[in-house]
Write an enzyme that holds these catalytic residues in place. Structure first.
Site, PDB file in Angstrom:
ATOM      1  N   TYR A  33     -11.043  -3.676 -13.172  1.00 29.56           N
ATOM      2  CA  TYR A  33     -11.046  -5.135 -13.276  1.00 29.56           C
ATOM      3  C   TYR A  33     -11.620  -5.762 -12.031  1.00 29.56           C
ATOM      4  CZ  TYR A  33      -7.017  -5.630 -10.130  1.00 29.56           C
ATOM      5  OH  TYR A  33      -6.207  -5.614  -9.029  1.00 29.56           O
ATOM      6  N   LYS A 147     -11.015  -0.200  -8.192  1.00 34.09           N
ATOM      7  CA  LYS A 147     -10.163  -1.323  -8.632  1.00 34.09           C
ATOM      8  C   LYS A 147      -9.719  -1.090 -10.075  1.00 34.09           C
ATOM      9  CE  LYS A 147      -9.972  -6.369  -8.077  1.00 34.09           C
ATOM     10  NZ  LYS A 147      -8.698  -6.469  -7.377  1.00 34.09           N
ATOM     11  N   GLU A 180      -2.460  -1.482   3.066  1.00 34.98           N
ATOM     12  CA  GLU A 180      -2.807  -2.839   2.614  1.00 34.98           C
ATOM     13  C   GLU A 180      -1.627  -3.404   1.849  1.00 34.98           C
ATOM     14  OE1 GLU A 180      -5.950  -2.767  -0.359  1.00 34.98           O
ATOM     15  OE2 GLU A 180      -5.223  -0.859  -1.126  1.00 34.98           O
ATOM     16  N   LEU A 205      -8.387  -0.762  -1.091  1.00 33.61           N
ATOM     17  CA  LEU A 205      -9.438  -1.450  -1.814  1.00 33.61           C
ATOM     18  C   LEU A 205     -10.219  -2.261  -0.783  1.00 33.61           C
ATOM     19  CD1 LEU A 205     -10.525  -2.142  -4.698  1.00 33.61           C
ATOM     20  CD2 LEU A 205      -9.399  -4.338  -4.348  1.00 33.61           C
TER      21      LEU A 205
HETATM   22  C1  LIG Z   1      -4.716  -3.627  -3.575  1.00 37.41           C
HETATM   23  C2  LIG Z   1      -5.607  -4.773  -3.213  1.00 37.41           C
HETATM   24  N1  LIG Z   1      -6.087  -4.856  -1.972  1.00 37.41           N
HETATM   25  C3  LIG Z   1      -6.893  -5.873  -1.595  1.00 37.41           C
HETATM   26  C4  LIG Z   1      -7.244  -6.883  -2.479  1.00 37.41           C
HETATM   27  C5  LIG Z   1      -8.148  -7.999  -2.034  1.00 37.41           C
HETATM   28  O1  LIG Z   1      -9.419  -7.875  -2.595  1.00 37.41           O
HETATM   29  P1  LIG Z   1     -10.367  -9.135  -2.786  1.00 37.41           P
HETATM   30  O2  LIG Z   1     -10.557  -9.735  -1.434  1.00 37.41           O
HETATM   31  O3  LIG Z   1     -11.617  -8.558  -3.330  1.00 37.41           O
HETATM   32  O4  LIG Z   1      -9.670 -10.071  -3.719  1.00 37.41           O
HETATM   33  C6  LIG Z   1      -6.775  -6.825  -3.796  1.00 37.41           C
HETATM   34  C7  LIG Z   1      -7.148  -7.853  -4.763  1.00 37.41           C
HETATM   35  O5  LIG Z   1      -6.806  -7.824  -5.909  1.00 37.41           O
HETATM   36  C8  LIG Z   1      -5.939  -5.739  -4.170  1.00 37.41           C
HETATM   37  O6  LIG Z   1      -5.462  -5.644  -5.419  1.00 37.41           O
END
Ligand SMILES: Cc1ncc(COP(=O)(O)O)c(C=O)c1O
Length: 287
Positions: A33, A147, A180, A205
């Protein structure tokens, strides 16, 4: 006005939108996603999000459900139909619908769903006072760079955060280092004003907002490094914050029982939040 979703080639009323019970996303979490921010009607960081979607699909060997220009026009149509000025577009692609069996099915088309919703502006007191995070063990698999919709550890972690009165849970690896948040990237600012966030490998991620913030930090001449940092280092930090497409830069002023800095949003966090918001607004002017 009723919400509209996009399901496998058709725009449908949100309440009637449905996928098959043998969709592999439903049965195996066999899908990926993306979430893209909509700010003043414009998509923020659209291309990097679509690039990451392609990468996630590639890593799982799921075909692209449609060409990029078609997907981009569906996103815009969805924003228009749902009259979104500030909100998000959610897109999900699964390996498709097939009789339940673990191996990849043959000759199955990937399934795609898009939704859009409005999101409320962050309250000024949240930005000023920051939020609390808790720390929890990182119990996820070893490919957190993809993701995927397989988010059960993230769901459990976020629930634990909510039950502790916290905004987010920072996941901690076996070496005692923060990976994270459950839906955000984690950042600290050390006492000598160095911005630190975990290096992007298979353990996190690589947030699109994270990448934009690193770019902005570089442009503004801030000292920064991508490396692992321990929970203890975070507790001793001058500032902390989280980032994601929908939380932008959200200051963190408490980690577990420890107040960070003076308990108010730190100056570098506020600077980066403002820079990110200006950058997001500038995205709109180029579309
Ligand atoms: C586990 C995780 N880390 C980091 C992020 C942040 O990613 P982004 O800046 O692309 O929204 C997300 C966003 O859904 C996430 O699910």
């Amino acid at each position: 006005m009723s919400r509209v979703a996009y399901v496998n080639g058709r725009f449908v009323t949100h309440g009637d939108a449905a996928v098959h019970i043998e969709d592999r996303g439903y049965q195996f979490a066999d899908g990926v996603y993306e979430v893209v921010l909509v700010q003043d009607g414009a998509l923020v960081d659209e291309v990097p999000h679509l690039d990451r979607l392609d990468r996630s699909l590639g890593e799982l060997r799921i075909d692209s459900p449609m060409s990029r220009p078609s997907l981009q026009s569906v996103m815009r149509e969805l924003i228009r139909k749902n009259r979104i000025r500030n909100g998000l577009v959610y897109m999900q692609v699964t390996r498709g619908v097939s009789r339940r069996d673990h191996p990849f099915p043959k000759d199955v088309k990937p399934a795609i769903v898009l939704t859009a919703k409005r999101i409320a502006a962050t309250k000024p007191e949240v930005v000023e006072n920051g939020v609390k995070v808790i720390t929890i063990p990182d119990i996820r698999w070893k490919r957190c760079d993809i993701k995927t919709v397989s988010l059960l550890p993230n769901v459990l972690g976020k629930q634990q955060a909510r039950e502790s009165g916290a905004y987010e849970a920072w996941q901690v690896d076996e070496d005692g280092n923060v990976t994270e948040g459950t839906s955000t990237n984690a950042w600290i600012v050390t006492k000598d004003n160095e911005l630190v966030t975990r290096n992007a490998n298979e353990n996190i991620l690589n947030g699109i907002t994270r990448l934009s913030i690193l770019r902005l930090a570089e442009r503004e001449g801030l000292k920064f490094v991508e490396r692992a940092f321990s929970v203890q280092e975070a507790l001793d930090a001058k500032e902390a914050f989280v980032s994601s497409a929908t939380s932008f830069v959200t200051p963190v002023t408490q980690i577990d029982q420890t107040v960070i800095g003076n308990g108010k949003a730190g100056s570098m966090s506020v600077q980066l939040r403002d820079s990110y918001l200006s950058y997001a607004a500038s995205e709109g002017r180029t579309q």
